[in-house]
Structures are given as structure tokens and as C-alpha cells.
Design a protein around this motif. Structure first.
Motif, PDB file in Angstrom:
ATOM      1  N   GLY A   1      -7.085  -2.591   4.502  1.00  0.00           N
ATOM      2  CA  GLY A   1      -8.027  -1.473   4.404  1.00  0.00           C
ATOM      3  C   GLY A   1      -9.466  -1.926   4.548  1.00  0.00           C
TER       4      GLY A   1
ATOM      5  N   GLY B   1      -1.463   1.341  -0.884  1.00  0.00           N
ATOM      6  CA  GLY B   1      -0.035   1.135  -1.108  1.00  0.00           C
ATOM      7  C   GLY B   1       0.225   0.082  -2.162  1.00  0.00           C
TER       8      GLY B   1
ATOM      9  N   PRO C   1       1.757  -2.534  10.052  1.00  0.00           N
ATOM     10  CA  PRO C   1       0.564  -3.347  10.355  1.00  0.00           C
ATOM     11  C   PRO C   1       0.845  -4.790  10.720  1.00  0.00           C
TER      12      PRO C   1
ATOM     13  N   VAL D   1       1.110  -9.413   7.150  1.00  0.00           N
ATOM     14  CA  VAL D   1      -0.310  -9.721   7.121  1.00  0.00           C
ATOM     15  C   VAL D   1      -0.673 -10.524   5.869  1.00  0.00           C
TER      16      VAL D   1
ATOM     17  N   THR E   1      -2.423 -10.951   3.050  1.00  0.00           N
ATOM     18  CA  THR E   1      -3.232 -10.225   2.054  1.00  0.00           C
ATOM     19  C   THR E   1      -2.617 -10.522   0.695  1.00  0.00           C
TER      20      THR E   1
ATOM     21  N   GLY F   1       0.909  -9.281   1.310  1.00  0.00           N
ATOM     22  CA  GLY F   1       1.710 -10.002   2.299  1.00  0.00           C
ATOM     23  C   GLY F   1       1.909 -11.468   1.958  1.00  0.00           C
TER      24      GLY F   1
HETATM   25  N1  LIG Z   1       0.422  -7.036   3.995  1.00  0.00           N
HETATM   26  C1  LIG Z   1       1.515  -6.781   4.702  1.00  0.00           C
HETATM   27  O1  LIG Z   1       2.164  -7.701   5.239  1.00  0.00           O
HETATM   28  C2  LIG Z   1       1.979  -5.358   4.906  1.00  0.00           C
HETATM   29  C3  LIG Z   1       3.127  -5.152   5.697  1.00  0.00           C
HETATM   30  C4  LIG Z   1       3.571  -3.860   5.905  1.00  0.00           C
HETATM   31  C5  LIG Z   1       2.864  -2.797   5.353  1.00  0.00           C
HETATM   32  N2  LIG Z   1       1.753  -3.014   4.586  1.00  0.00           N
HETATM   33  C6  LIG Z   1       1.052  -1.840   4.058  1.00  0.00           C
HETATM   34  O2  LIG Z   1      -0.311  -1.901   4.446  1.00  0.00           O
HETATM   35  C7  LIG Z   1      -1.135  -1.244   3.459  1.00  0.00           C
HETATM   36  C8  LIG Z   1      -2.234  -2.189   3.006  1.00  0.00           C
HETATM   37  O3  LIG Z   1      -1.598  -3.358   2.500  1.00  0.00           O
HETATM   38  P1  LIG Z   1      -2.400  -4.698   2.071  1.00  0.00           P
HETATM   39  O4  LIG Z   1      -1.547  -5.826   2.501  1.00  0.00           O
HETATM   40  O5  LIG Z   1      -3.817  -4.615   2.490  1.00  0.00           O
HETATM   41  O6  LIG Z   1      -2.271  -4.564   0.463  1.00  0.00           O
HETATM   42  P2  LIG Z   1      -3.218  -5.036  -0.730  1.00  0.00           P
HETATM   43  O7  LIG Z   1      -4.060  -6.180  -0.319  1.00  0.00           O
HETATM   44  O8  LIG Z   1      -2.295  -5.171  -1.895  1.00  0.00           O
HETATM   45  O9  LIG Z   1      -4.169  -3.752  -0.942  1.00  0.00           O
HETATM   46  C9  LIG Z   1      -3.609  -2.543  -1.352  1.00  0.00           C
HETATM   47  C10 LIG Z   1      -4.720  -1.523  -1.498  1.00  0.00           C
HETATM   48  O10 LIG Z   1      -4.138  -0.275  -1.961  1.00  0.00           O
HETATM   49  C11 LIG Z   1      -4.904   0.171  -3.069  1.00  0.00           C
HETATM   50  N3  LIG Z   1      -4.112   1.039  -3.975  1.00  0.00           N
HETATM   51  C12 LIG Z   1      -2.957   0.745  -4.599  1.00  0.00           C
HETATM   52  N4  LIG Z   1      -2.551   1.798  -5.349  1.00  0.00           N
HETATM   53  C13 LIG Z   1      -3.491   2.765  -5.172  1.00  0.00           C
HETATM   54  C14 LIG Z   1      -3.652   4.085  -5.654  1.00  0.00           C
HETATM   55  N5  LIG Z   1      -2.746   4.660  -6.487  1.00  0.00           N
HETATM   56  N6  LIG Z   1      -4.747   4.814  -5.267  1.00  0.00           N
HETATM   57  C15 LIG Z   1      -5.644   4.278  -4.438  1.00  0.00           C
HETATM   58  N7  LIG Z   1      -5.557   3.018  -3.935  1.00  0.00           N
HETATM   59  C16 LIG Z   1      -4.492   2.286  -4.314  1.00  0.00           C
HETATM   60  C17 LIG Z   1      -5.356  -1.104  -3.754  1.00  0.00           C
HETATM   61  O11 LIG Z   1      -6.428  -0.820  -4.642  1.00  0.00           O
HETATM   62  P3  LIG Z   1      -6.689  -1.733  -5.980  1.00  0.00           P
HETATM   63  O12 LIG Z   1      -7.478  -2.929  -5.525  1.00  0.00           O
HETATM   64  O13 LIG Z   1      -7.439  -0.788  -6.869  1.00  0.00           O
HETATM   65  O14 LIG Z   1      -5.335  -2.113  -6.522  1.00  0.00           O
HETATM   66  C18 LIG Z   1      -5.766  -1.925  -2.537  1.00  0.00           C
HETATM   67  O15 LIG Z   1      -7.033  -1.535  -2.075  1.00  0.00           O
HETATM   68  C19 LIG Z   1      -0.181  -0.839   2.332  1.00  0.00           C
HETATM   69  O16 LIG Z   1       0.190   0.519   2.495  1.00  0.00           O
HETATM   70  C20 LIG Z   1       1.020  -1.746   2.542  1.00  0.00           C
HETATM   71  O17 LIG Z   1       2.198  -1.202   2.005  1.00  0.00           O
HETATM   72  C21 LIG Z   1       1.293  -4.270   4.350  1.00  0.00           C
END
Ligand SMILES: NC(=O)c1ccc[n+]([C@@H]2O[C@H](COP(=O)([O-])OP(=O)(O)OC[C@H]3O[C@@H](n4cnc5c(N)ncnc54)[C@H](OP(=O)(O)O)[C@@H]3O)[C@@H](O)[C@H]2O)c1
Length: 225
Positions: free
Chosen positions: A15, A79, A177, A180, A182, A185
Motif C-alpha cells: 500500500g 489485509g 500482487p 512480495v 513485506t 510476505g
Molecule cells: N505480501 C504478499 O506476498 C502478498 C501476497 C498476496 C496478497 N497480498 C495482499 O496484499 C495486501 C497488502 O499486503 P502487504 O504485504 O503490504 O501487507 P502488510 O505489510 O502486512 O500491510 C497490511 C496493511 O493492511 C492494513 N490493515 C490491516 N487490517 C486493517 C484494517 N482492519 N483496517 C485498515 N487497515 C488495515 C495494515 O495496517 P496496520 O499497519 O495498522 O496494521 C497495513 O497497512 C493485503 O491485502 C495482502 O493480503 C500480499
């Protein structure tokens, strides 16, 4: 004309990188976080306005939407991934199921519903739901039940919203995505958040009423529902 893009869950990870890249190309970016105190990197980006809301709170979403004008692109990115193990994972509690399903599924629905009036004011509005290959019917290796189920439901939401919103001129897509690097991930993942964000923004540019209902990855490869 300057486009307005709203990204949920933008304080870190994919994000944050989508916010950085969308602002750098000239979008007016509205970036939502749960805790604005923990969003200093985001807040420092030129062209980015930080909004504070939890996607599971319809009242706060409605307040934010009431202060948002025309919206060209809504990215439902927030998420959670919990209970990564198998059946015996101790994270399989009602509270954790509730939290993940509320964020990953209901949160998408509440966010879309709240911002529909803003999207309806834009000339060619779009909604992007960040799903996962872990929701794909081609991938069912077991484990991570909660996350897989939640993302399968989010993809299903996107697909049905695409049908209902087509007559209103709003295109909807679901996106994987990539794997990734993060917090979610982990450090062994395939790509960095910048590469994912760049690919995703290009896919959202390509989304149209002709392609509405797609489920594809950040490179444009189709995903099986
Ligand atoms: N990383 C991967 O490999 C991967 C693969 C497939 C899909 N995705 C999807 O891609 C998206 C981003 O993932 P990411 O890897 O960037 O994850 P991340 O680093 O864990 O970040 C997740 C973000 O979601 C926010 N969030 C969680 N619960 C929330 C809520 N109830 N209301 C508002 N915000 C909320 C978190 O905010 P806080 O900081 O406040 O917790 C954080 O900003 C997610 O939907 C994830 O499922 C990721």
C-alpha cells in the motif's frame, strides 16, 4: 486531468509503495491508515493526504467518504494474514477468524459501499481489490485456511460487484500482487514492494468496462477463480 486515487492500508508494505508511485506519477493520493501516528513515511510523500480509518468501521468510512469528492480509483489493499499453519494452529480462535474475515472480506464491502457516491462522480471510475493467488482455485495445497477463505471471498465480492456496477460505469478487478517482501510476505518472497506496486498500477490502468471482473496478477497473467 489529475486523477484521485484512494488506497487503504497504505502505511506500510504494498500500500505504501502504491501510494508513493501513484503520487509520483501525478495522482492526488488519499491514503488510509488505522493509526496516523505510525504513518510518518507516508505523510512525508508529496501529493499524499493521509486519512485515518479502519476498514471494518462503516460509520468512520461514511465520514471519510462525505469529505471526499470525485474518486477515480479505489484500491482495497488493507489485509491481514493470521493462522498461517494447519488445523492445529492455535491462532484458529473465533476472535482471529472474526478479525481477518471482517478486514479481508467485510472491509472490502464496507469500503466500496461507502465510496460509491464518490466513484459515481468520476468519468471512468475503477475499483481494485487486492486478493491473492492463495484464493485461486488452482492452488489448494492445504493450510492457511482462514486467509485462503477470506481472499477467495474477496475475489468473489469483486466479481459480483463487477456485474452490479457495470451499468453505473464502474469497472472492478481482483489482483494478486505477487509474493512480495513485506511484513506479511516475509523476507524470502520473490519481489520487492516497488515492483509489485508498479505492476499493479499498470494493471489498474488497463482495467476497463470491457475487462471488468478480471482476476489477474501484477504482470497481467490471469488467475483461476
Ligand atoms: N505480501 C504478499 O506476498 C502478498 C501476497 C498476496 C496478497 N497480498 C495482499 O496484499 C495486501 C497488502 O499486503 P502487504 O504485504 O503490504 O501487507 P502488510 O505489510 O502486512 O500491510 C497490511 C496493511 O493492511 C492494513 N490493515 C490491516 N487490517 C486493517 C484494517 N482492519 N483496517 C485498515 N487497515 C488495515 C495494515 O495496517 P496496520 O499497519 O495498522 O496494521 C497495513 O497497512 C493485503 O491485502 C495482502 O493480503 C500480499
Amino acid at each position: 486531468m489529475t486523477k484521485t486515487t484512494l488506497i487503504t492500508g497504505a502505511n506500510r508494505g504494498i500500500g505504501l509503495e502504491m501510494a508513493r508511485r501513484a503520487a509520483a506519477r501525478g495522482d492526488r493520493v488519499l491514503a488510509s491508515v488505522r493509526d496516523p501516528e505510525r504513518a510518518s513515511e507516508l505523510a512525508a510523500l508529496p501529493g499524499v493526504t493521509v486519512l485515518g480509518f479502519d476498514v471494518t468501521d462503516p460509520d468512520v468510512l461514511a465520514e471519510a467518504a462525505a469529505q471526499t469528492g470525485p474518486l477515480d480509483l479505489l484500491i482495497c489493499n488493507a489485509g491481514q494474514l493470521r493462522a498461517r499453519g494447519g488445523i492445529d494452529d492455535p491462532e484458529h480462535t473465533p476472535e482471529i477468524w472474526d478479525s481477518v474475515l471482517m478486514t479481508n472480506v467485510a472491509g472490502v464491502f464496507f469500503t466500496v459501499r461507502a465510496f460509491l457516491p464518490c466513484l459515481a462522480q468520476a468519468p471512468a471510475p475503477k475499483i481494485a481489490v487486492i486478493s491473492s493467488i492463495m484464493a485461486s482455485s488452482e492452488r489448494a495445497p492445504g493450510g492457511s485456511y482462514l486467509y485462503r477463505a477470506s481472499k477467495a471471498a474477496a475475489t468473489n465480492l469483486a466479481r459480483n460487484l463487477a456485474v452490479d456496477l457495470k451499468d453505473k460505469g464502474i469497472a472492478v478487478g481482483a489482483y494478486h500482487p505477487g509474493w512480495v517482501r513485506t511484513d506479511m510476505g516475509g523476507s524470502s518472497a520473490d519481489i520487492d514492494a516497488g515492483e509489485s506496486a508498479q505492476g499493479l498500477l499498470a494493471r489498474f490502468d488497463a482495467l476497463s468496462l470491457e475487462t471488468t471482473g478480471v482476476f489477474e496478477d501484477y504482470r497481467g497473467d490471469p488467475m483461476a477463480f
